[in-house]
Design a protein around this motif. Sequence first.
Motif, short mmCIF file in Angstrom:
data_model
loop_
_atom_site.label_atom_id
_atom_site.label_comp_id
_atom_site.label_asym_id
_atom_site.label_seq_id
_atom_site.Cartn_x
_atom_site.Cartn_y
_atom_site.Cartn_z
N ARG A 161 -16.71 -54.26 -13.32
CA ARG A 161 -17.17 -53.06 -12.62
C ARG A 161 -16.74 -53.08 -11.16
N VAL A 162 -16.89 -54.22 -10.51
CA VAL A 162 -16.51 -54.33 -9.10
C VAL A 162 -15.00 -54.11 -8.94
N VAL A 163 -14.22 -54.79 -9.76
CA VAL A 163 -12.76 -54.68 -9.64
C VAL A 163 -12.30 -53.24 -9.89
N LYS A 164 -12.81 -52.63 -10.95
CA LYS A 164 -12.40 -51.26 -11.27
C LYS A 164 -12.82 -50.28 -10.18
N GLY A 165 -14.04 -50.47 -9.67
CA GLY A 165 -14.56 -49.54 -8.68
C GLY A 165 -14.01 -49.73 -7.28
N ALA A 307 -19.47 -52.54 -3.34
CA ALA A 307 -19.25 -53.70 -4.21
C ALA A 307 -20.58 -54.22 -4.76
N LEU A 308 -21.59 -54.31 -3.90
CA LEU A 308 -22.91 -54.77 -4.34
C LEU A 308 -23.51 -53.81 -5.36
N ALA A 309 -23.35 -52.52 -5.14
CA ALA A 309 -23.89 -51.53 -6.07
C ALA A 309 -23.20 -51.61 -7.42
N LEU A 310 -21.88 -51.80 -7.41
CA LEU A 310 -21.14 -51.92 -8.66
C LEU A 310 -21.56 -53.18 -9.43
N VAL A 438 -27.18 -55.50 1.59
CA VAL A 438 -27.92 -56.27 0.59
C VAL A 438 -27.92 -55.55 -0.76
N GLY A 439 -27.89 -56.36 -1.82
CA GLY A 439 -28.00 -55.84 -3.18
C GLY A 439 -28.99 -56.68 -3.96
N VAL A 440 -29.54 -56.10 -5.02
CA VAL A 440 -30.58 -56.76 -5.80
C VAL A 440 -29.97 -57.77 -6.77
N LEU A 447 -19.28 -61.53 -7.06
CA LEU A 447 -18.52 -60.91 -5.99
C LEU A 447 -17.38 -61.80 -5.51
N GLU A 448 -17.63 -63.09 -5.40
CA GLU A 448 -16.56 -63.98 -4.96
C GLU A 448 -15.40 -63.96 -5.94
N GLU A 449 -15.70 -63.92 -7.23
CA GLU A 449 -14.63 -63.87 -8.23
C GLU A 449 -13.84 -62.57 -8.10
#
Length: 464
Positions: A161-165, A307-310, A438-440, A447-449
């Motif tokens: 999700r992070v990468v795509k978004g 990124a945190l939201a994704l 901040v994200g939950v 995220l690091e990956e």
Amino acid sequence: MKFALYFGNRGFMPAELIAGARVDMIKAVMDAGYEVLVMDENATRYGAVETRDEGLLYHDWLKSHDGEYDGVILCMPIFIDENGAAAALQDAGVPILMQAYPDEIGKMDFAHRRDAYCGKFSVTDVFYQYGIPFTVLKPHVVHPLSLAFKQNLEDFAAICRVVKGMRRFNLGCIGARTTAFKTVRFDEVTLQRHGINVESFDLSELVYKVDRKEDSDPAVQARYARLMDYADFTGMPHKNRMTLARISVVMDEYIAEYHLDAIALRCWNEMETIFRVCPCVLISELNDRGIVCSCEIDITSAVTMRALALASGKPTACLDWNNNYGDDENKVILFHCGSTAESLMTAKGHVTEHKMFAKNDPDSGWGTDEGRIVPCDMTFSNCFTEDGKIKVYVSEGKFTADPIEDGYFGCAGVAEIPDLQNKLIRLARGGFKHHTTVGVGHLKSVLEEAFTTYLHYDLKDIEH
């Protein structure tokens, strides 16, 4: 989400184990709530890949489904052939999860022994040589039907999700940087080269559009109703409420027209002096709707917020490193005036007048959504641009239930962060700003990956 499945083979290994792996993996992915894209099992022996020719067959099949899948799961039921795998996935264009089967004690004879523990290195080594990015998670070998692999799937889905978004999105910049805050400067070209397109709008245009909106406009009336349901506006003058509704509608028009995925807003002090409102509650509402919005034209905070939201699937917030919490060196009060999403708060917020603006210009800052941040595990991150790079940090902590006195205005929470003092020193020396986002949940490894393996951000370690 949908994952393409790849099954490897090697002729002298017990190939009958592949048929079972196909059943296991499809079940594991679908039971976890994801869709599968899998090559016909009759296309090759067991629908697996061994030779280069079979790899090219899989490559072309995968390309025929381009855009349909979010990631690839490379399944190694045995010590598979790495050349076929490289030929198959060198143009995958999405994250690739390396999964290898464990051997079982009591099934170590030639008919049952898999050797995937060793074979996994064979594939990762060749992918490294080819420059094919891939993801490896703990444990090194894992059965698809295990709880450990279910967690692997959740983490891999978040990475995808992070990468795509983040690879390509539109970020709206509404207003110029406030003169007082050089801390939020950014390089637009660097962001563009990382797939982040910035669309800039002069705040005077927003003022013009808001002034042309009538309170009777159906869109304004609908937004007014939405806002009144969203937060507690008791005590706020009706005129200011309607102004906030008109501003919100205009912001949505920017979002729709320019296909904006995130926004950074100039929130002071023109809105206060011209409109007599503070847009904090509008920023809060946008984030709760899933549209990332940062305040104070902090564009790079909007990047890590997205990124945190994704990664989490939940709203995020941009907060100040604001106050010590007594003598506890591992606790800090994270705060902003009132822009935190209400789903991150302990209760419905109370919309008030911004106390900082009220001090010198009474009735000029209606719109701060005050409250307290809910106790939860959290991940914090931020970034800046320098020398063509996006430099980013990620770490974890938790919001506690520690009280903050009633006289403390805005929306805030007490965060407990291990080794906080050393981390603050590293942030200061590293050139990071007074904001963090901040994200939950615990999202650091995800995220690091995504940031390093696939998005090519420059990760700064603040842990050591």
